[in-house]
Design an enzyme around this catalytic site. Structure first.
Site, mmCIF file in Angstrom:
data_model
loop_
_atom_site.group_PDB
_atom_site.id
_atom_site.type_symbol
_atom_site.label_atom_id
_atom_site.label_comp_id
_atom_site.label_asym_id
_atom_site.label_seq_id
_atom_site.Cartn_x
_atom_site.Cartn_y
_atom_site.Cartn_z
ATOM 1 N N LYS B 164 0.854 -1.195 0.000
ATOM 2 C CA LYS B 164 0.000 0.000 0.000
ATOM 3 C C LYS B 164 0.885 1.238 0.000
ATOM 4 O O LYS B 164 1.898 1.288 0.687
ATOM 5 C CB LYS B 164 -0.885 -0.036 1.247
ATOM 6 C CG LYS B 164 -1.992 1.003 1.299
ATOM 7 C CD LYS B 164 -2.854 0.777 2.553
ATOM 8 C CE LYS B 164 -4.019 1.768 2.627
ATOM 9 N NZ LYS B 164 -4.866 1.492 3.813
ATOM 10 N N SER B 241 -9.526 1.499 2.718
ATOM 11 C CA SER B 241 -8.647 2.251 1.854
ATOM 12 C C SER B 241 -7.559 1.396 1.211
ATOM 13 O O SER B 241 -6.842 1.888 0.339
ATOM 14 C CB SER B 241 -7.996 3.384 2.647
ATOM 15 O OG SER B 241 -7.158 2.851 3.660
ATOM 16 N N SER B 265 -9.931 -0.542 7.076
ATOM 17 C CA SER B 265 -9.356 -0.466 5.731
ATOM 18 C C SER B 265 -8.739 -1.764 5.233
ATOM 19 O O SER B 265 -8.408 -1.862 4.049
ATOM 20 C CB SER B 265 -8.307 0.651 5.668
ATOM 21 O OG SER B 265 -8.948 1.906 5.589
#
Lengths: 545, 545
Positions: B164, B241, B265
């Site tokens: 990420k 996310s 997330s």
């Protein structure tokens, strides 16, 4: 809402057997499931194949499909020879659309038209979408959006670059198309001027693209990472050694391929994939931060899909403003080249007959155009001699560059490239000196030819060979056509002006222009003028017979 | 060889008109060219859509097709209602397979089944392959093969990681899902321990994956880079996310998603895409080199396609041998967790009715299994209070982290995330202190619940919403379900154990387990035991009625 019709049991059995054959990569079984003849279709991301034989030939190259399960099948009967509800009969046609789930993640989609022929269900058309990979590892080592942002403004703003994996980028290692070399490499401390020039001009890097190992090949294959797809001809070699940048540009992944050309490594993939490719004057683009193959011939250049983009790049990177090398011995190259062409007979003779015919027709069309340039046949000199001497000097330098590494890493390089290095290792200083002496008058003669005219000839013998073809003879002929410009250090551009029939459909062949040292910018301009003229001859109304 | 039949003129006209509508992105015209009803099919790399309405809905999201030209059309008549050679009539069916050349490089392939219905040629099935992009920029910022090689040996050897874009990787910048932030960032000097742990364990990095901006969202969309595809449900939100890592893992681009979870997330995209996702105990995985959102709740964790891989990662990264943090306050977490489950009623009540039903059936099947665990309903406490206090503390911390940057870059962030920051900017120290005081007893109560049992409930309210849906209500319910574990800093795993009907076909929903702080390794083991038991109940022969 009516209940959808049920799939005939024998069709389901055929579908299941076909799926088993796919997962097992049973080529004979797969061939048997496709209807014979020239009308059968099979397409995927790499293109469309027409006819059973073309499909069969390509399949042998593809390798197996990763483990998967069929998650959905949608059956749509399209035609029923036996009448509605009747028994399955010859002439029945059905559409099967199926979704597969790969055990390693991702989904695929298969659309198949099945037809009952002589009692058996066969596929007459198929469209296959396997799961999309994160990246095409045959084209790219690493890719990003952006991989490296250039200046936001500049003459190259908005353009993306595929950098051949021979150039230093600060923080990254050079891989040279070999995983062992990559693993041992250290991150570069600074960025090669040829890369920095593009970034400063506003272009961004799309990524680091594959090269044939150590750039010592023109085929475009790589035993470690696979063969990049030819963007113009399904199943054909991409051409090398700038295979990754060429396939990236042809496939629309990037706008500019930053590449190198020692013996043809820009011009060959340009011709094979219908691209514009410029080998610059030897020494014009600074080679710092570029892994060398053979310094006497190594040059840097670019691949693009169109002449306008190539012009933008050359104008910037070869100008005093744009280049990190603020001057060169040739001075500015603003003046136009003469509109006079010479056809070197020995080089033309290396081309295949169909290519020579297409080239003759091109010259005839130009001669009949509104802006006819004069053409004259000339002698380039004996190409066997030229190429033998070139190969000796190239080999001696390649061994000085990479020999120590080759000795320390037996087996790390693929067989074809290893064999080239093995031969290079046997070249003596005496051989090398003799070869250099032989090249001197050849280079002088070529320089004389282009003093006042521009050489024109097909870039390579013919269309890109299919990946299944034996390419030794093609390689020998190709290098005879591409070596002369390298020997003389002359700028050389390949322009996609010829189209030839080939087994997988029409295929591009480039036309090569060679001009005086240092006239690179003018050469691109000349090539664009020529391409525009060719286009104008083709867009004229066809004469009625 | 017979001459192929000629395409009827009206079919050619229909094909051409359809192609014009595609290039113009004329949605009404495109809808009209597809046959009405539930049997019509359209598929591409993102999956198969069944029925005219599903096709129409997805089309509105797709955006246009880049400029292209049709290079080849292959016509295959499949059925002729009017008899051979007769005039075109209702019921005629034809296959058209066409190759398109994109002006910006690359080729596409379209397979279409056309049928004459009420006098007009309509498409009843289509399979589309656009040119393959260099990378999917909705999933990836940068990707490689390898992007960064890990150790060649180790317990994670052979696995690839999608990182990420919140983690430091030496030499690379952190982008945080925002192009302006990326552009201003400096290359990191060192690699985050959470990344280094994976590399030292033998995993390699596949690349840097997208995140919702500053991780301040659970939807999985990003106004700058687009919405990553949901790997399990065509046209649905991927969840965020950690959207990029989740889509990368679901699509088979990588084996491990290295992600963060502040308010859900990791768990939300895991549930939406049928993945395993572990939010670790707060503070267990060192957060150095991770861009923070809200330090009181930020945790690091992983997404995988299966429990075995997640176990390998957790065993390595959370052990004293594997982690760069050589100790933690919780000690080793080897001992098994109790085989006793608590169902928190308030959390379950946030789920959609269909999800609650599926969850009840799951519990019933477990109760009837060979290894039935006891289940007991408990109260988690009022979720409105919990979430309001959570949001206040989260917002206050987010503003301390990013507020200065937000003020300096008005308009640089998408509207939904900007609005969250705007609200966060108004939180006073008094508000924050009051919220923290409110959270204390809530966290203590949750910690007490998991002392001797494990919480179990659906991870989120239901399947991933379609990208066209209004998600505000879903978001509110989702955060009420995911916030409690964050408030209490407890480890929390989402396991894909439920399947629910959804407009685009069956869709996954996760089951969430929450256990005592520091028991993360045991929690993964427990989840695997539960998943195996669920699988065993499903593979038993169906009872006859």
């Amino acid at each position: 809402m009516t209940k959808p019709p049920e799939m005939p049991a024998d069709l389901r059995a055929a579908f299941d057997a076909y799926e088993r054959a796919i997962v097992a990569n049973d080529l004979d079984a797969l061939d048997a499931f496709f209807a014979p003849g020239t009308e059968t279709l099979r397409g995927d991301t790499s293109g469309l194949l027409v006819g059973h034989d073309a499909i069969s030939g390509f399949r042998s190259l593809r390798g197996g499909v990763p483990p998967r399960e069929i998650a959905e099948i949608h059956y749509r009967p399209l035609a029923s020879a036996g009448g509605p509800g009747g028994p399955s009969a010859d002439g029945d046609i059905a559409l099967l659309v199926s979704v597969s789930h790969f055990l390693g993640g991702g989904r695929g989609l298969q659309t198949q038209v099945w037809q009952r022929i002589d009692g058996a269900w066969l596929i007459t058309a198929a469209h296959v979408t396997l799961r999309t990979p994160a990246l095409d590892r045959t084209i790219w080592r690493s890719v990003g959006d952006p991989f490296l942002q250039g200046r936001w403004e500049g003459p190259l703003a908005g353009l993306t670059v595929a950098v051949k994996d021979l150039f230093a980028i600060a923080g990254f290692r050079i891989g040279a198309g070999n995983p062992t070399f990559l693993e041992e490499a250290r991150p570069e401390k600074s960025t090669a001027p040829a890369v920095a020039d593009l970034l400063r001009g506003g272009a961004s890097l799309r990524g680091i693209a594959r090269t044939d190992e150590f750039a010592y090949s023109i085929a475009g294959d790589n035993v470690h990472y696979g063969t990049p797809p030819n963007g113009a001809v399904v199943g054909a070699l991409p051409g090398g050694s700038s295979s990754g940048p060429a396939s990236a540009v042809a496939g629309g992944h990037a706008d500019i391929g930053l590449a190198t050309d020692t013996a043809g490594s820009i011009r060959v993939p340009a011709s094979y994939q219908g691209l514009w490719g410029l080998r610059t004057t030897h020494g014009l683009v600074p080679r710092q931060g570029m892994l060398p193959l053979a310094q006497s011939f190594d040059t840097i250049g670019w691949l693009t899909r169109d002449g306008e983009t190539l012009q933008r790049v050359a104008d910037w990177c070869l100008s005093y403003d744009g280049s990190a090398s603020t001057e060169n011995v040739y001075g500015a190259s603003g003046a136009d080249l003469p509109w006079r062409f010479l056809v070197p007979e020995e080089i033309l003779a290396c081309a295949e007959p169909a290519t020579r015919d297409a080239f003759s027709r091109l010259l005839a069309a130009l001669a009949a155009s509104e802006d006819p340039p004069p053409f004259r046949a000339v002698h380039s000199g004996d190409l066997d001699t030229t190429f033998a001497a070139f190969r000796t000097v190239q080999g001696a330098e390649a061994w000085r560059n990479d020999g120590e590494w080759m000795r320390a890493h037996p087996g790390a390089v693929g067989p074809a490239v290893a064999e080239r290095f093995r031969i290079a290792s046997g070249i003596t200083p005496v051989d090398e000196a003799a070869a250099r002496a032989e090249l001197e008058p050849i280079a002088a003669h070529l320089a004389e030819l282009v003093d006042g005219a521009v050489l024109i000839f097909p870039t390579v013998p013919g269309p890109a060979p299919q990946r299944t073809a034996d390419v030794d003879a093609v390689r020998a002929a190709t290098l005879r056509m591409t070596a002369p410009a390298a020997v003389a250090g002359l700028p050389s551009i390949s322009v996609p002006l010829l189209t030839l029939p080939a087994p997988a459909g029409p295929a591009p062949v480039g036309v090569c222009l060679v001009s005086r040292a240092g006239t690179d910018i003018a050469l691109v301009r000349l090539a664009r003028r020529l391409a525009a003229l060719v286009a104008s001859t083709r867009s004229r109304p066809t004469e009625t017979s």
